[in-house]
Design an enzyme around this catalytic site. Structure first.
Site, PDB file in Angstrom:
ATOM      1  N   TYR A 148       0.848  -1.186   0.000  1.00 25.20           N
ATOM      2  CA  TYR A 148       0.000   0.000   0.000  1.00 25.20           C
ATOM      3  C   TYR A 148       0.882   1.234   0.000  1.00 25.20           C
ATOM      4  O   TYR A 148       1.798   1.351   0.811  1.00 25.20           O
ATOM      5  CB  TYR A 148      -0.900  -0.008   1.237  1.00 25.20           C
ATOM      6  CG  TYR A 148      -1.822   1.181   1.352  1.00 25.20           C
ATOM      7  CD1 TYR A 148      -2.916   1.319   0.505  1.00 25.20           C
ATOM      8  CD2 TYR A 148      -1.600   2.166   2.316  1.00 25.20           C
ATOM      9  CE1 TYR A 148      -3.778   2.408   0.609  1.00 25.20           C
ATOM     10  CE2 TYR A 148      -2.455   3.253   2.436  1.00 25.20           C
ATOM     11  CZ  TYR A 148      -3.538   3.373   1.581  1.00 25.20           C
ATOM     12  OH  TYR A 148      -4.381   4.446   1.685  1.00 25.20           O
TER      13      TYR A 148
ATOM     14  N   ASP B 184       9.277   2.836  -0.374  1.00 25.91           N
ATOM     15  CA  ASP B 184       8.248   3.479   0.439  1.00 25.91           C
ATOM     16  C   ASP B 184       8.587   3.188   1.894  1.00 25.91           C
ATOM     17  O   ASP B 184       8.321   2.108   2.411  1.00 25.91           O
ATOM     18  CB  ASP B 184       6.871   2.919   0.066  1.00 25.91           C
ATOM     19  CG  ASP B 184       5.745   3.518   0.895  1.00 25.91           C
ATOM     20  OD1 ASP B 184       6.032   4.148   1.929  1.00 25.91           O
ATOM     21  OD2 ASP B 184       4.578   3.325   0.523  1.00 25.91           O
TER      22      ASP B 184
ATOM     23  N   LYS C  95       4.254  10.149   8.418  1.00 23.67           N
ATOM     24  CA  LYS C  95       4.020  10.865   9.675  1.00 23.67           C
ATOM     25  C   LYS C  95       5.111  10.692  10.712  1.00 23.67           C
ATOM     26  O   LYS C  95       5.166  11.462  11.674  1.00 23.67           O
ATOM     27  CB  LYS C  95       2.672  10.445  10.249  1.00 23.67           C
ATOM     28  CG  LYS C  95       2.452   8.942  10.274  1.00 23.67           C
ATOM     29  CD  LYS C  95       0.977   8.574  10.361  1.00 23.67           C
ATOM     30  CE  LYS C  95       0.746   7.089  10.113  1.00 23.67           C
ATOM     31  NZ  LYS C  95       0.943   6.709   8.717  1.00 23.67           N
TER      32      LYS C  95
END
Length: 441
Positions: free
Chosen positions: A153, A248, A276
């Site tokens: 994802y 990622d 984050k």
């Protein structure tokens, strides 16, 4: 550990009232789908506050937290230096829409921690980081297609929602309405940990592939480690074919090591994306890489990307404070590893005591439990696991005050605020939970 309120009252009266109210104003009552707890068959728990390793819900129940805001709370919730830094910085205003010295300091700090970062562009989320990095790779190479891996994802940008694992898998969404055929045609997918499949795709699309993007440790089909030599193999293929290798690192960055997965596996990526964690949980992201690629982003080059809140001062001071702590105290990673290993060793011992087939995957402080008879190495083997048993385990652990991801397809995250007593309590709760499940069968 103080065990007061550790046996949760499962009626969760206040959470249920809030959920009923939320559904009247928010689609599904939540602002991100997995929060709905739909796949585990109950209404969600509304959180009121958190401190260290613990969450406190609207009914004042306390939970040991193994989600940690999906990864960034490496040092635990409401880490005091981060809180103080935010309180001081917010007095200067919440946003300027203009450059600040703090953005420069943040970029310089990240360059000293993460390998292969010459230039870094701040954005406002991991989704935005991956979307922008892919656009950059396409602009740099002049090619349109890219390869992603089934179950990985990379945020909810159109191009990434093909076989995207995690929330999409949790809700058994086979195809996402609103994604055009043209976008889907440029997205090539391969099984995770399968180099031959990647080579086949490249052979079928010679000189058309701009990038390969991968979670170096998958975290959205549960925690799935790369097979030995797999990341190295991708690096070699990208070098041979002039393809941009994108890591990622929204989950793995600064968590698995000071330099993220690149450092842990000693494999260099061309572009990296972060989320984050670089804001200590605040809404922020970034993409970074070598100068010869990053110089194509505007205003240096013609690949356009912009954002009013990019480099937001509140997110920057929070992230800077967290990352500086991680850089200056390498013992944190040693402690994280020790705590994670203690948890996995204890869980494995408990699981061997039962006749329930279980597999634990672990890389550093990322962990997942799969109710499976075969090793979980990719999306196929992940979705073949017994999600009904996972749901029972989730509820049994929740009842005992252990807060796990409400999906069989999400990684657990260990924070350094966990004490040995917390971890031992979790192991004991797992033993009781499995005994309860066995008695029901």
């Amino acid at each position: 550990m103080n065990t007061e309120k550790i046996l949760v009252t499962m009626d969760n009266f206040q959470s249920k009232k809030l959920f009923e109210r939320a559904q009247k104003s928010i689609p599904g009552g939540v602002n991100s789908p997995v929060r709905a707890f739909k796949s585990v068959g109950r209404s969600p728990i509304f959180i009121k506050r958190a401190k260290g390793a613990y969450l406190y819900d609207a009914d004042d129940n306390r939970y040991i937290d193994y989600i940690n805001s999906w990864g960034p709370m490496i040092l635990g919730h409401a880490y005091e230096p981060v809180v103080k830094a935010i309180q001081e910085k917010v007095l200067d205003s919440t946003s300027f829409g203009a450059p600040t010295e703090l953005e420069v300091e943040m970029a310089e700090l990240i360059k000293t921690m993460a390998p292969n970062v010459d230039l870094i562009r701040m954005v406002s989320s991991g989704t935005e980081a991956c979307m922008s990095a892919l656009r950059l790779a396409r602009g740099f190479t002049g090619r349109n297609k890219f390869i992603k891996f089934e179950g990985c994802y990379h945020g909810h940008a159109d191009a990434f929602l093909v076989k995207a694992g995690s929330g999409v898998a949790t809700f058994n969404i086979q195809s996402v309405p609103g994604i055009t055929g043209g976008v889907s045609n440029d997205t090539l997918t391969a099984p995770y940990n399968d180099l031959a499949a990647v080579q086949k795709l490249i052979g079928e699309n010679r000189h058309e592939i701009a990038a390969i993007i991968i979670e170096p440790v998958a975290g959205n089909m549960g925690c799935v480690p790369p097979s030995p030599g797999y990341l190295e193999g991708l690096r070699k293929i990208c070098d041979q074919e002039n393809i941009v290798l994108m890591f990622d690192e929204v989950m793995t960055g600064f968590r698995l090591a000071k330099g993220g997965a690149q450092e842990r596996f000693n494999v260099n990526a061309d572009l990296m994306t972060y989320g984050k964690v670089i804001g200590a949980g605040m809404p922020v992201g970034a993409f970074a890489g070598k100068e010869h690629i990053m110089q194509h982003i505007a205003p240096l080059g013609n690949v356009y990307q912009a954002g009013t809140l990019s480099g937001n001062p509140i997110a920057m001071i929070a992230g800077y404070t967290l990352l500086k702590t991680l850089k200056e105290d390498p013992s944190i990673y040693v402690e994280l590893e020790e705590k994670s290993n203690y948890l996995c060793t204890g869980l494995n011992k408990v699981f061997r005591e039962t006749n329930i087939p279980l597999v634990i995957n672990q890389v550093g402080s990322m962990i997942s439990v799969h109710f499976s008879e075969e090793p979980v190495t990719d999306f196929r083997t992940s979705v073949a696991s017994n999600t009904k048993l996972f749901n029972k385990f989730f509820h049994a652990m929740l009842k005992r005050g252990v807060y796990l991801p409400p999906s069989a397809f999400e990684s657990w995250f260990v924070c350094n605020a966990l004490s040995k007593d917390d971890i031992q309590y979790t192991i004991d709760a797992a033993r009781e939970s499995l005994q309860e499940i066995s008695a029901q069968q």
